[in-house]
Design a protein around this motif. Structure first.
Motif, PDB file in Angstrom:
ATOM      1  N   ILE A 101       0.816  -1.216   0.000  1.00 55.24           N
ATOM      2  CA  ILE A 101       0.000   0.000   0.000  1.00 55.24           C
ATOM      3  C   ILE A 101       0.854   1.272   0.000  1.00 55.24           C
ATOM      4  O   ILE A 101       0.537   2.233  -0.718  1.00 55.24           O
ATOM      5  CB  ILE A 101      -0.974  -0.008   1.193  1.00 55.24           C
ATOM      6  N   PRO A 102       1.969   1.321   0.782  1.00 54.08           N
ATOM      7  CA  PRO A 102       2.803   2.538   0.743  1.00 54.08           C
ATOM      8  C   PRO A 102       3.328   2.853  -0.647  1.00 54.08           C
ATOM      9  O   PRO A 102       3.432   4.021  -1.033  1.00 54.08           O
ATOM     10  CB  PRO A 102       3.945   2.220   1.714  1.00 54.08           C
ATOM     11  N   ILE A 103       3.661   1.812  -1.426  1.00 54.32           N
ATOM     12  CA  ILE A 103       4.153   2.032  -2.792  1.00 54.32           C
ATOM     13  C   ILE A 103       3.038   2.609  -3.659  1.00 54.32           C
ATOM     14  O   ILE A 103       3.257   3.521  -4.468  1.00 54.32           O
ATOM     15  CB  ILE A 103       4.678   0.718  -3.387  1.00 54.32           C
ATOM     16  N   ILE A 104       1.816   2.090  -3.477  1.00 53.89           N
ATOM     17  CA  ILE A 104       0.673   2.595  -4.245  1.00 53.89           C
ATOM     18  C   ILE A 104       0.406   4.050  -3.894  1.00 53.89           C
ATOM     19  O   ILE A 104       0.172   4.892  -4.773  1.00 53.89           O
ATOM     20  CB  ILE A 104      -0.568   1.724  -3.979  1.00 53.89           C
ATOM     21  N   GLU A 105       0.463   4.369  -2.602  1.00 54.34           N
ATOM     22  CA  GLU A 105       0.244   5.756  -2.174  1.00 54.34           C
ATOM     23  C   GLU A 105       1.314   6.673  -2.736  1.00 54.34           C
ATOM     24  O   GLU A 105       1.021   7.798  -3.164  1.00 54.34           O
ATOM     25  CB  GLU A 105       0.240   5.830  -0.645  1.00 54.34           C
ATOM     26  N   ASN A 106       2.561   6.194  -2.752  1.00 59.43           N
ATOM     27  CA  ASN A 106       3.644   7.002  -3.324  1.00 59.43           C
ATOM     28  C   ASN A 106       3.430   7.227  -4.817  1.00 59.43           C
ATOM     29  O   ASN A 106       3.658   8.332  -5.330  1.00 59.43           O
ATOM     30  CB  ASN A 106       4.984   6.309  -3.088  1.00 59.43           C
ATOM     31  N   PHE A 107       2.958   6.188  -5.519  1.00 59.48           N
ATOM     32  CA  PHE A 107       2.675   6.328  -6.948  1.00 59.48           C
ATOM     33  C   PHE A 107       1.591   7.374  -7.187  1.00 59.48           C
ATOM     34  O   PHE A 107       1.703   8.212  -8.094  1.00 59.48           O
ATOM     35  CB  PHE A 107       2.232   4.985  -7.530  1.00 59.48           C
ATOM     36  N   ILE A 108       0.540   7.330  -6.376  1.00 62.44           N
ATOM     37  CA  ILE A 108      -0.549   8.289  -6.529  1.00 62.44           C
ATOM     38  C   ILE A 108      -0.046   9.703  -6.285  1.00 62.44           C
ATOM     39  O   ILE A 108      -0.397  10.645  -7.015  1.00 62.44           O
ATOM     40  CB  ILE A 108      -1.706   7.938  -5.577  1.00 62.44           C
ATOM     41  N   ASN A 109       0.794   9.878  -5.252  1.00 60.25           N
ATOM     42  CA  ASN A 109       1.354  11.204  -4.973  1.00 60.25           C
ATOM     43  C   ASN A 109       2.199  11.703  -6.131  1.00 60.25           C
ATOM     44  O   ASN A 109       2.123  12.868  -6.524  1.00 60.25           O
ATOM     45  CB  ASN A 109       2.195  11.160  -3.696  1.00 60.25           C
ATOM     46  N   GLN A 110       3.020  10.810  -6.701  1.00 58.17           N
ATOM     47  CA  GLN A 110       3.861  11.188  -7.835  1.00 58.17           C
ATOM     48  C   GLN A 110       3.009  11.520  -9.056  1.00 58.17           C
ATOM     49  O   GLN A 110       3.308  12.466  -9.802  1.00 58.17           O
ATOM     50  CB  GLN A 110       4.847  10.048  -8.171  1.00 58.17           C
ATOM     51  N   ALA A 111       1.943  10.748  -9.256  1.00 59.08           N
ATOM     52  CA  ALA A 111       1.042  11.026 -10.385  1.00 59.08           C
ATOM     53  C   ALA A 111       0.381  12.387 -10.210  1.00 59.08           C
ATOM     54  O   ALA A 111       0.226  13.150 -11.168  1.00 59.08           O
ATOM     55  CB  ALA A 111      -0.017   9.928 -10.489  1.00 59.08           C
ATOM     56  N   SER A 112       0.002  12.698  -8.975  1.00 53.73           N
ATOM     57  CA  SER A 112      -0.619  13.997  -8.695  1.00 53.73           C
ATOM     58  C   SER A 112       0.342  15.139  -8.988  1.00 53.73           C
ATOM     59  O   SER A 112      -0.021  16.136  -9.615  1.00 53.73           O
ATOM     60  CB  SER A 112      -1.062  14.048  -7.237  1.00 53.73           C
ATOM     61  N   ILE A 113       1.596  14.985  -8.558  1.00 48.90           N
ATOM     62  CA  ILE A 113       2.604  16.018  -8.796  1.00 48.90           C
ATOM     63  C   ILE A 113       2.856  16.205 -10.293  1.00 48.90           C
ATOM     64  O   ILE A 113       2.955  17.325 -10.796  1.00 48.90           O
ATOM     65  CB  ILE A 113       3.917  15.655  -8.073  1.00 48.90           C
ATOM     66  N   GLU A 114       2.933  15.090 -11.031  1.00 47.45           N
ATOM     67  CA  GLU A 114       3.181  15.159 -12.469  1.00 47.45           C
ATOM     68  C   GLU A 114       2.015  15.821 -13.202  1.00 47.45           C
ATOM     69  O   GLU A 114       2.221  16.649 -14.103  1.00 47.45           O
ATOM     70  CB  GLU A 114       3.400  13.752 -13.027  1.00 47.45           C
ATOM     71  N   LEU A 115       0.792  15.500 -12.792  1.00 46.95           N
ATOM     72  CA  LEU A 115      -0.377  16.131 -13.411  1.00 46.95           C
ATOM     73  C   LEU A 115      -0.392  17.626 -13.153  1.00 46.95           C
ATOM     74  O   LEU A 115      -0.682  18.421 -14.053  1.00 46.95           O
ATOM     75  CB  LEU A 115      -1.657  15.492 -12.870  1.00 46.95           C
ATOM     76  N   GLN A 116      -0.042  18.020 -11.914  1.00 46.00           N
ATOM     77  CA  GLN A 116       0.008  19.440 -11.586  1.00 46.00           C
ATOM     78  C   GLN A 116       1.065  20.149 -12.417  1.00 46.00           C
ATOM     79  O   GLN A 116       0.853  21.271 -12.892  1.00 46.00           O
ATOM     80  CB  GLN A 116       0.310  19.625 -10.102  1.00 46.00           C
ATOM     81  N   ARG A 117       2.217  19.496 -12.611  1.00 42.19           N
ATOM     82  CA  ARG A 117       3.297  20.097 -13.400  1.00 42.19           C
ATOM     83  C   ARG A 117       2.853  20.300 -14.851  1.00 42.19           C
ATOM     84  O   ARG A 117       3.082  21.367 -15.435  1.00 42.19           O
ATOM     85  CB  ARG A 117       4.538  19.205 -13.364  1.00 42.19           C
ATOM     86  N   ARG A 118       2.201  19.288 -15.415  1.00 42.86           N
ATOM     87  CA  ARG A 118       1.757  19.403 -16.809  1.00 42.86           C
ATOM     88  C   ARG A 118       0.667  20.457 -16.967  1.00 42.86           C
ATOM     89  O   ARG A 118       0.643  21.187 -17.959  1.00 42.86           O
ATOM     90  CB  ARG A 118       1.253  18.043 -17.299  1.00 42.86           C
TER      91      ARG A 118
END
Length: 261
Positions: A101-118
């Protein structure tokens, strides 16, 4: 009744479990929802039911679950500043339950950051496009400078001094300024970059036909691609200066004529 403090299911049950149990109420904390993601956002999404994932038709979810042999489908909206900008959907298969679950949460956080950047990059490109369209229509010369190198000029530049944008971009702006005004221009531009309050100043500049024109220069520091650059406006005051000279000469002649009486 299910407890979903921030419109998210808590505990070891899924949305499918709650449906099977006949759950009809989700208890959410209005204060937490007001703080994040914000009541205005929830209102625009059509209410708490739609915002929390209830907008997915249960028959569609059941069909997908059966066809893909899924145990559950998890939905998570990504939002910032009262705006939904993405959705993360996680499929859990019957033969491969969710782990790490921690890896999944980290992936979601990274996806959120990448979407915000784009989104930020798209907004910047759109803003720059509108900016170019605006300054292109202005009657004055507009030049964007980086370390005295011309990065952008508007259409009026060619009309006033004869040089095309292709001839100017990549050149040093100082090369087009008359020699006696180069020190003034360089000194004031450096002061502007240092944050000093520099008043508008006059310079003479050569046109493509090697004629001198007088300009009032106004400059402001701006940020492009995370680096400081200078937006410089050159206002053609050549005709005004000529008129002032003629007026001064006429005044001097009138004074001489009066003194001769």
């Amino acid at each position: 009744m299910n407890v979903g403090t921030s419109a998210a299911i808590k505990g070891g049950v899924s949305t499918d479990d709650l449906r099977k149990l006949g759950c009809q109420v989700e208890l959410s904390n209005t204060y937490h929802l007001h703080v994040r993601p914000g009541d205005e956002l929830i209102k625009r999404m059509g209410g708490l039911h739609k915002f929390s994932g209830g907008f997915v038709d249960k028959f569609v979810e059941k069909y997908i679950t059966e066809k893909l042999n899924l145990n559950n489908i998890y939905y998570m909206g990504l939002s910032k500043d009262q705006r939904v900008y993405g959705v993360v959907i996680i499929f859990e298969k019957n033969t491969n339950p969710l782990e790490n679950i921690p890896i999944i949460e980290n992936f979601i956080n990274q996806a959120s950051i990448e979407l915000q950047r784009r989104l930020a990059e798209n907004a910047l490109r759109e803003s720059e496009y509108r900016y170019r369209g605006l300054v292109s229509q202005l009657p004055e010369i507009i030049v964007r400078l980086k370390n005295d190198i011309i990065k952008f000029v508007n259409i009026s530049t060619e009309n006033i001094i004869g040089y095309t944008s292709e001839e100017l971009i990549g050149s040093n702006i100082v090369d087009f300024i008359c020699d006696e005004y180069k020190p003034i221009f360089i000194r004031n531009i450096k002061r502007k970059f240092l944050g000093d309050d520099v008043q508008d100043f006059e310079i003479d500049m050569y046109t493509k036909q090697r004629k001198k024109k007088t300009f009032l220069v106004r400059a402001n520091v701006s940020i492009f691609d995370n680096e400081p650059e200078l937006i410089t406006v050159f206002i053609d005051i050549t005709d005004r200066k000529l008129f002032e000279d003629e007026l001064r000469n006429a005044k001097e002649l009138a004074e001489k004529a009066n003194n001769a009486k």
